[in-house]
Design a protein around this motif. Structure first.
Motif, PDB file in Angstrom:
ATOM      1  N   GLY A   1       0.784  -1.223   0.000  1.00 35.90           N
ATOM      2  CA  GLY A   1       0.000   0.000   0.000  1.00 35.90           C
ATOM      3  C   GLY A   1       0.814   1.271   0.000  1.00 35.90           C
ATOM      4  N   LYS A   2       2.110   1.161   0.227  1.00 39.02           N
ATOM      5  CA  LYS A   2       2.985   2.332   0.269  1.00 39.02           C
ATOM      6  C   LYS A   2       4.044   2.296  -0.839  1.00 39.02           C
ATOM      7  N   ILE A   3       4.623   1.134  -1.054  1.00 36.21           N
ATOM      8  CA  ILE A   3       5.649   0.971  -2.088  1.00 36.21           C
ATOM      9  C   ILE A   3       5.012   0.315  -3.301  1.00 36.21           C
ATOM     10  N   GLN A   4       5.226   0.910  -4.459  1.00 33.28           N
ATOM     11  CA  GLN A   4       4.683   0.364  -5.691  1.00 33.28           C
ATOM     12  C   GLN A   4       5.290  -1.012  -5.965  1.00 33.28           C
TER      13      GLN A   4
ATOM     14  N   LEU B   1      11.344   5.219  -1.781  1.00 31.07           N
ATOM     15  CA  LEU B   1      10.441   4.098  -1.520  1.00 31.07           C
ATOM     16  C   LEU B   1       8.991   4.476  -1.796  1.00 31.07           C
ATOM     17  N   LEU B   2       8.643   5.710  -1.489  1.00 27.69           N
ATOM     18  CA  LEU B   2       7.252   6.157  -1.597  1.00 27.69           C
ATOM     19  C   LEU B   2       6.945   6.801  -2.941  1.00 27.69           C
ATOM     20  N   GLY B   3       7.918   6.776  -3.862  1.00 28.32           N
ATOM     21  CA  GLY B   3       7.690   7.351  -5.179  1.00 28.32           C
ATOM     22  C   GLY B   3       7.673   8.855  -5.195  1.00 28.32           C
ATOM     23  N   GLN B   4       8.404   9.467  -4.254  1.00 22.56           N
ATOM     24  CA  GLN B   4       8.440  10.919  -4.154  1.00 22.56           C
ATOM     25  C   GLN B   4       9.835  11.439  -4.473  1.00 22.56           C
TER      26      GLN B   4
END
Length: 524
Positions: free
Chosen positions: A389-392, A431-434
């Motif tokens: 739910g957090k890492i793609q 990790l969070l795509g930011q």
């Protein structure tokens, strides 16, 4: 309703709501499990291309999370572990003291007891600065229960005093290094208490010689005094800890012995029993990697059974690059050499590659060198992070990361802001795509000398004994075959300045030697 009764009811509701809210808050804090493999070259994993050993459970972490292409550990276990739990890289030369590695064997020989050994070790190491911060302390500060289960936390011999200072609420396993090279210890430690392992009577923990011969095969499979395999004990404690703490946030650090040698396994895995590609000792080594993967699967299944899988970050990595533990005449030898010519590698103009060194597993994933060197095969490691739910899922990151970045990453995750002076850079945004801070370079020590790798792929390595620099551009030269320092002198100069600065002004601080970096054995 009477005013006093109303007041009591109100306070009860307030307290209940507050407790419930606190419980919800705690449940929303993600658990963190760090599985730290030992000498696991990334080429041993099937998602990296391994053809012989299947690692489906570890592969699933990559499939369901993020895989890092450019992750670095250290070249040896002691500095790797010290970097991990302190957040400092290992070329400073003055950030920690590393003790000799066999202190607690003196208990088995009757020369010393636990109290005497701890006293001498603590005197050697001295007091830790009160403002120093360790990895587990970050979690404790944010209300987590912390545990370390497995091979020693850092190297080479530690005490209960240090373990508590480092922030562990619970620990179980070894407290010294060389005993970890055996998988049948007569005793382990649990929160300072010596725990005897019934049926394990070998004073050397069942450690065998490495070079495969008929004699060493018999030595390895003589099971007298070798009843309980340490990794099974660790798995039992891990599952117990997870169950005991399933309703509150926890940080679990599992530095496993697997697949560090000498080779030892209770039985050859069924997948390799009839594999004609492998020698007997290679089958046993492959079984150690397979057991590591099986244990990862058991841990993941437990998280799912308890319903805490979605709120648990699982990190899988290794301390350093690949090592050879299955040497055999005519097959592969240690120290490594060219198996066709018999020549040793000088690590300047000639270097180890699996195809010429005889490694059927290609454990260094086609890179040059193995453990202890400053070639990529000695330091580049697998790194997988899964957080549903957090890492793609199924993503690959090309960002540059190092083991000493893990502390900074967890500090950002937990909003802990007291890491002044540490070397790490958080990769939580990645990790969070930011968008996050770019890590400009990593540095690391070795028995050859220090090296630096930049985020765009330039690498400068230093061979201290010869006072030689070499320059490589890794995006075009994965195997480090072309030293391009001639024609790129300015780039080499720039990197030398940075590397020297990171080595506190002396490149020899990144030249790992036993005389310089490791304290002498404690005197009896």
């Amino acid at each position: 309703m009477d005013f006093k009764i109303k007041t009591v009811v109100f306070l009860f509701i307030l307290a209940t709501t507050s407790c419930f809210g606190q419980k919800i808050k705690e449940q929303n804090k993600p658990n963190v499990i760090l599985i730290y493999a030992d000498d696991l070259g990334r080429g041993l994993l099937s998602h990296e291309g391994q053809k012989i050993i299947k690692t489906p459970n570890i592969d699933n972490l990559a499939k369901e999370g993020m895989r890092f292409e450019n992750a670095y550990g250290a070249m040896l276990c002691a500095p790797a572990r010290a970097s991990l739990i302190t957040g400092y890289h290992d070329v400073h030369g003055d950030r920690w003291k590393i003790t000799s590695g066999n202190a607690y064997a003196n208990i088995s020989t009757g020369k010393m007891d636990q109290e005497e050994i701890a006293l001498k070790l603590n005197n050697q190491l001295g007091e830790t600065a009160s403002n120093e911060v360790f990895l587990a302390e970050i979690f404790k500060n944010k209300g987590y229960t912390t545990a370390e289960i497995g091979k020693l936390e850092w190297g080479f011999s530690v005490t209960d005093k240090q373990m508590k200072r480092h922030g562990w609420d619970y620990y179980y396993g070894y407290l010294d290094h060389q005993r970890c090279h055996g998988f049948y210890p007569p005793f382990l430690f649990e929160n300072g208490k010596l725990i005897e392992i019934e049926g394990n009577t070998r004073t050397n923990s069942g450690k065998s010689r490495e070079l495969e011969t008929a004699e060493t095969y018999n030595e390895r499979w003589n099971m007298e005094g070798k009843s309980v395999y340490s990794q099974n004990l660790f798995l039992e404690k891990i599952i117990g800890f997870i169950n005991e703490n399933k309703d509150r946030p926890f940080f679990l650090y599992h530095p496993t012995q697997l697949p560090h040698g000498p080779v030892a396994i209770p039985e050859v895995h069924k997948e390799f029993v009839n594999d004609e590609r492998l020698t007997q000792i290679e089958k046993e080594y492959a079984s150690m990697v397979k057991m590591l993967d099986d244990h990862v699967g058991i841990i993941m299944n437990e998280l799912k059974t308890l319903g805490i899988d979605d709120n648990t970050i699982v990190v899988f990595t290794s301390d350093n690059g690949h090592e050879i533990y299955y040497s055999q005449e005519g097959r592969i030898l240690k120290p490594v050499r060219n198996m066709t010519t018999g020549e040793f590698f000088d690590d300047i103009d000639t270097k180890f590659y699996s195809e010429i060194g005889g490694d059927i597993f290609d454990g260094n994933d086609g890179m040059a060198g193995i453990k202890r060197s400053n070639w990529e095969g000695g330091v580049r490691v697998p790194l997988l992070v899964r957080w549903p739910g957090k890492i793609q899922p199924g993503t690959t990151s090309n960002s540059l990361v190092a083991n000493y970045d893990f502390m900074a990453t967890m500090a950002e995750l937990l909003d802990y802001n007291s890491l002044e002076g540490k070397d790490g850079v958080s990769y939580l945004p990645e990790l969070l795509g930011q968008q996050g801070q770019t890590k400009e370079y990593v540095v690391y020590s070795s028995f050859l000398g220090p090296a630096i790798v930049t985020h765009d792929g330039w690498k400068l390595r230093y061979i201290a004994a010869k006072d030689i620099f070499q320059l490589y551009f890794l995006p075009n030269d994965y195997k480090e075959e072309s030293n391009i320092i001639i024609g790129n002198e300015q780039k080499a100069k720039e990197l030398k300045i940075i590397l020297t600065e990171e080595c506190n002004g002396d490149l020899n601080n990144g030249w790992f030697t036993y005389g310089r970096n490791i304290l002498p054995a404690i005197k009896l």
